[in-house]
Design an enzyme around this catalytic site. Sequence first.
Site, short mmCIF file in Angstrom:
data_model
loop_
_atom_site.label_atom_id
_atom_site.label_comp_id
_atom_site.label_asym_id
_atom_site.label_seq_id
_atom_site.Cartn_x
_atom_site.Cartn_y
_atom_site.Cartn_z
N LYS A 32 -85.06 -83.75 -26.39
CA LYS A 32 -86.41 -83.26 -26.10
C LYS A 32 -87.41 -84.13 -26.82
CE LYS A 32 -88.37 -79.37 -27.98
NZ LYS A 32 -89.77 -79.59 -28.37
N ASP A 59 -91.49 -82.33 -23.28
CA ASP A 59 -92.09 -81.03 -23.61
C ASP A 59 -93.59 -81.22 -23.88
OD1 ASP A 59 -92.56 -78.47 -24.60
OD2 ASP A 59 -91.52 -78.81 -26.50
N LYS A 61 -96.05 -79.35 -22.06
CA LYS A 61 -96.73 -78.07 -21.81
C LYS A 61 -98.09 -78.23 -21.13
CE LYS A 61 -94.58 -75.70 -25.77
NZ LYS A 61 -94.01 -76.79 -26.57
N ASP A 64 -103.98 -77.15 -16.98
CA ASP A 64 -105.30 -77.66 -16.58
C ASP A 64 -105.56 -77.19 -15.15
OD1 ASP A 64 -107.69 -79.27 -16.37
OD2 ASP A 64 -106.85 -80.63 -17.86
N THR A 119 -94.13 -68.23 -28.57
CA THR A 119 -93.54 -67.29 -29.55
C THR A 119 -94.45 -67.12 -30.77
OG1 THR A 119 -92.17 -69.12 -30.28
CG2 THR A 119 -91.12 -67.44 -28.94
N ARG A 211 -83.93 -78.98 -36.24
CA ARG A 211 -83.51 -79.26 -37.62
C ARG A 211 -82.05 -79.00 -37.96
NH1 ARG A 211 -88.70 -76.20 -39.49
NH2 ARG A 211 -88.17 -75.28 -37.47
O1 C5P Z 1 -86.06 -77.40 -35.70
P1 C5P Z 1 -85.96 -76.28 -34.70
O2 C5P Z 1 -84.54 -76.01 -34.23
O3 C5P Z 1 -86.66 -75.02 -35.16
O4 C5P Z 1 -86.75 -76.85 -33.45
C1 C5P Z 1 -87.00 -76.09 -32.30
C2 C5P Z 1 -87.78 -76.89 -31.30
O5 C5P Z 1 -88.13 -76.03 -30.23
C3 C5P Z 1 -89.09 -77.47 -31.83
O6 C5P Z 1 -89.34 -78.69 -31.13
C4 C5P Z 1 -90.11 -76.41 -31.45
O7 C5P Z 1 -91.41 -76.94 -31.29
C5 C5P Z 1 -89.54 -75.91 -30.12
N1 C5P Z 1 -89.95 -74.58 -29.75
C6 C5P Z 1 -89.72 -73.45 -30.54
N2 C5P Z 1 -90.12 -72.22 -30.10
C7 C5P Z 1 -90.74 -72.09 -28.94
C8 C5P Z 1 -90.99 -73.19 -28.11
C9 C5P Z 1 -90.57 -74.44 -28.56
O8 C5P Z 1 -89.13 -73.56 -31.60
N3 C5P Z 1 -91.08 -70.89 -28.53
#
Ligand code: C5P
Length: 232
Positions: A32, A59, A61, A64, A119, A211
């Site tokens: 992603k 990603d 998003k 517009d 979220t 992460r």
């Molecule tokens: O590091 P981590 O596993 O928390 O990363 C989750 C990824 O998913 C990040 O790129 C974050 O911006 C994205 N994301 C999220 N929750 C959402 C939409 C996207 O954590 N509702």
Amino acid sequence: MGKDVIIACDFSSAEKTFEFLDKFTGRKPFVKIGMELFYAEGPQIVREIKKRGHKIFLDLKLHDIPNTVKKAMSVLSGLDVDLCNLHAGGTVRMMEAAIEGLTRPDGTRPLLIAVTQLTSTDQESMENDLLIKEPIDKVVMHYAACAKKAGLDGVVCSPLEAGKVHDTCGKDFLTVTPGVRFADGDIGDQKRVMTPAEAKKIGSDYIVVGRPITAAEDPVAAYERCISEFVD
Ligand code: C5P
């Protein structure tokens, strides 16, 4: 496409991204690319990662007026991404325009999914700032149904919502779920998390993992662990 693990490459530069991706000498993960990396490096980063053999979820998003989204989607389609997204809040008409823009002359197109309510938006901020007074889970399901009506392929949602989205919109409507952590891992700033195995049980189609893989001591081993819990 079947179930897969998507690695969130939340890096600030191409150099850091390639240093990370170079570790994957076997299976090429689905990755992603988010706003930070795309705005830092431009569309060339997409071409280069694609050339290395990865599938890409871009990603960005989009949100517009329909005509602008249609034209922007047509550019993303030319970049040959596999999956991209927009905000369902842009209305059904905007989502239909996005599909039109994405569709290539030969009829093929990348998959398109919608963000329902972020979220980071809770009931209180939705009521006070957006003046939407319905319960948030009802709003999320309504936005998912609108995305389906517009012809989209699925939504980004919490793994906790994936089952309900499938009940509302059908089994084939894709659920792409971030918020995944290993049972013995750090949850960091995520609030509602699930393990890859739980996400599989509940019916997520794709998990987005950042992460727990990117910050792991051995990212390839962490990725393989996700694959074995979620896909195999
Ligand atoms: O590091 P981590 O596993 O928390 O990363 C989750 C990824 O998913 C990040 O790129 C974050 O911006 C994205 N994301 C999220 N929750 C959402 C939409 C996207 O954590 N509702």
